[in-house]
Design a protein around this motif. Sequence first.
Motif, mmCIF file in Angstrom:
data_model
loop_
_atom_site.group_PDB
_atom_site.id
_atom_site.type_symbol
_atom_site.label_atom_id
_atom_site.label_comp_id
_atom_site.label_asym_id
_atom_site.label_seq_id
_atom_site.Cartn_x
_atom_site.Cartn_y
_atom_site.Cartn_z
ATOM 1 N N LYS A 174 0.834 -1.201 0.000
ATOM 2 C CA LYS A 174 0.000 0.000 0.000
ATOM 3 C C LYS A 174 0.870 1.253 0.000
ATOM 4 N N GLN A 175 2.009 1.156 0.652
ATOM 5 C CA GLN A 175 2.960 2.267 0.674
ATOM 6 C C GLN A 175 4.277 1.754 0.111
ATOM 7 N N ASN A 181 7.653 1.942 0.562
ATOM 8 C CA ASN A 181 8.771 2.341 1.410
ATOM 9 C C ASN A 181 9.684 1.143 1.646
ATOM 10 N N PHE A 182 10.828 1.428 2.232
ATOM 11 C CA PHE A 182 11.867 0.423 2.424
ATOM 12 C C PHE A 182 11.410 -0.692 3.363
ATOM 13 N N THR A 183 10.623 -0.342 4.355
ATOM 14 C CA THR A 183 10.146 -1.333 5.319
ATOM 15 C C THR A 183 9.255 -2.373 4.650
ATOM 16 N N ASP A 184 8.385 -1.935 3.786
ATOM 17 C CA ASP A 184 7.497 -2.882 3.104
ATOM 18 C C ASP A 184 8.274 -3.791 2.156
ATOM 19 N N PHE A 185 9.325 -3.273 1.523
ATOM 20 C CA PHE A 185 10.145 -4.133 0.669
ATOM 21 C C PHE A 185 10.864 -5.190 1.504
ATOM 22 N N ILE A 186 11.379 -4.789 2.666
ATOM 23 C CA ILE A 186 12.038 -5.745 3.560
ATOM 24 C C ILE A 186 11.042 -6.813 4.009
ATOM 25 N N ASN A 187 9.826 -6.401 4.316
ATOM 26 C CA ASN A 187 8.798 -7.369 4.718
ATOM 27 C C ASN A 187 8.468 -8.347 3.588
ATOM 28 N N THR A 188 8.351 -7.836 2.368
ATOM 29 C CA THR A 188 8.065 -8.703 1.222
ATOM 30 C C THR A 188 9.195 -9.693 0.994
ATOM 31 N N LEU A 189 10.427 -9.228 1.105
ATOM 32 C CA LEU A 189 11.569 -10.126 0.949
ATOM 33 C C LEU A 189 11.608 -11.168 2.064
ATOM 34 N N PHE A 190 11.174 -10.780 3.253
ATOM 35 C CA PHE A 190 11.107 -11.738 4.358
ATOM 36 C C PHE A 190 10.131 -12.861 4.059
ATOM 37 N N TYR A 191 8.981 -12.537 3.494
ATOM 38 C CA TYR A 191 7.996 -13.572 3.172
ATOM 39 C C TYR A 191 8.563 -14.581 2.179
ATOM 40 N N ILE A 192 9.286 -14.104 1.186
ATOM 41 C CA ILE A 192 9.882 -14.999 0.194
ATOM 42 C C ILE A 192 10.964 -15.859 0.852
ATOM 43 N N SER A 193 11.840 -15.245 1.636
ATOM 44 C CA SER A 193 12.924 -16.006 2.274
ATOM 45 C C SER A 193 12.387 -16.962 3.333
ATOM 46 N N PHE A 194 11.323 -16.584 4.012
ATOM 47 C CA PHE A 194 10.708 -17.448 5.016
ATOM 48 C C PHE A 194 10.232 -18.754 4.389
ATOM 49 N N PHE A 195 9.676 -18.655 3.185
ATOM 50 C CA PHE A 195 9.221 -19.839 2.453
ATOM 51 C C PHE A 195 10.376 -20.814 2.248
ATOM 52 N N TYR A 196 11.517 -20.313 1.779
ATOM 53 C CA TYR A 196 12.680 -21.173 1.556
ATOM 54 C C TYR A 196 13.246 -21.712 2.863
ATOM 55 N N ILE A 197 13.268 -20.912 3.888
ATOM 56 C CA ILE A 197 13.828 -21.344 5.173
ATOM 57 C C ILE A 197 12.985 -22.462 5.782
ATOM 58 N N VAL A 198 11.669 -22.334 5.722
ATOM 59 C CA VAL A 198 10.792 -23.366 6.284
ATOM 60 C C VAL A 198 10.948 -24.679 5.524
ATOM 61 N N ILE A 199 10.987 -24.608 4.199
ATOM 62 C CA ILE A 199 11.166 -25.833 3.408
ATOM 63 C C ILE A 199 12.539 -26.440 3.686
ATOM 64 N N GLY A 200 13.567 -25.603 3.782
ATOM 65 C CA GLY A 200 14.906 -26.096 4.072
ATOM 66 C C GLY A 200 15.005 -26.749 5.438
ATOM 67 N N LEU A 201 14.381 -26.161 6.439
ATOM 68 C CA LEU A 201 14.397 -26.757 7.774
ATOM 69 C C LEU A 201 13.632 -28.078 7.808
ATOM 70 N N PHE A 202 12.511 -28.138 7.098
ATOM 71 C CA PHE A 202 11.759 -29.397 7.025
ATOM 72 C C PHE A 202 12.606 -30.484 6.367
ATOM 73 N N MET A 203 13.307 -30.133 5.293
ATOM 74 C CA MET A 203 14.143 -31.121 4.611
ATOM 75 C C MET A 203 15.326 -31.528 5.487
ATOM 76 N N TYR A 204 15.859 -30.603 6.268
ATOM 77 C CA TYR A 204 16.957 -30.921 7.185
ATOM 78 C C TYR A 204 16.497 -31.909 8.260
ATOM 79 N N ILE A 205 15.309 -31.682 8.794
ATOM 80 C CA ILE A 205 14.758 -32.589 9.812
ATOM 81 C C ILE A 205 14.475 -33.955 9.195
#
Length: 123
Positions: free
Chosen positions: A25-26, A28-52
């Motif tokens: 909606k705005q 700004n830099f904070t929203d871009f960081i949040n969007t990048l977090f959502y993408i990286s979170f997806f990979y991190i969760v899948i990676g941790l599941f595969m590690y387990i």
Amino acid sequence: MKNNQYLYLAINLVFASIAFLIFSKQYNFTDFINTLFYISFFYIVIGLFMYIKRGAFFDGITFGFRRFRSVMSRNPDYLEEWKEKPLPSEKKNENFYRFIKFQGISLLIILIILMVIYYLLEN
């Protein structure tokens, strides 16, 4: 996949930018960081599941459920195929795991760098 890891990283960054432009909606830099977090979170969760999964955590649970099913089944499996089926830790794709791990760690490092820049610019 090893040669294309940086290409996929660039594609992920472009995808994060497009998602930022579409859903934010705005602008700004904070929203871009949040969007990048959502993408990286997806990979991190899948990676941790595969590690387990690689650590054979789910093998005992899977074996127990297979045995329970064979004991409680009305049509008993006389060949006992459930003993021969591969366990989850035996079904692994190392190339895919390395790909997911590289993408997750790379996006996390980019995310941390962006957060450091953000907090340096705030002061």
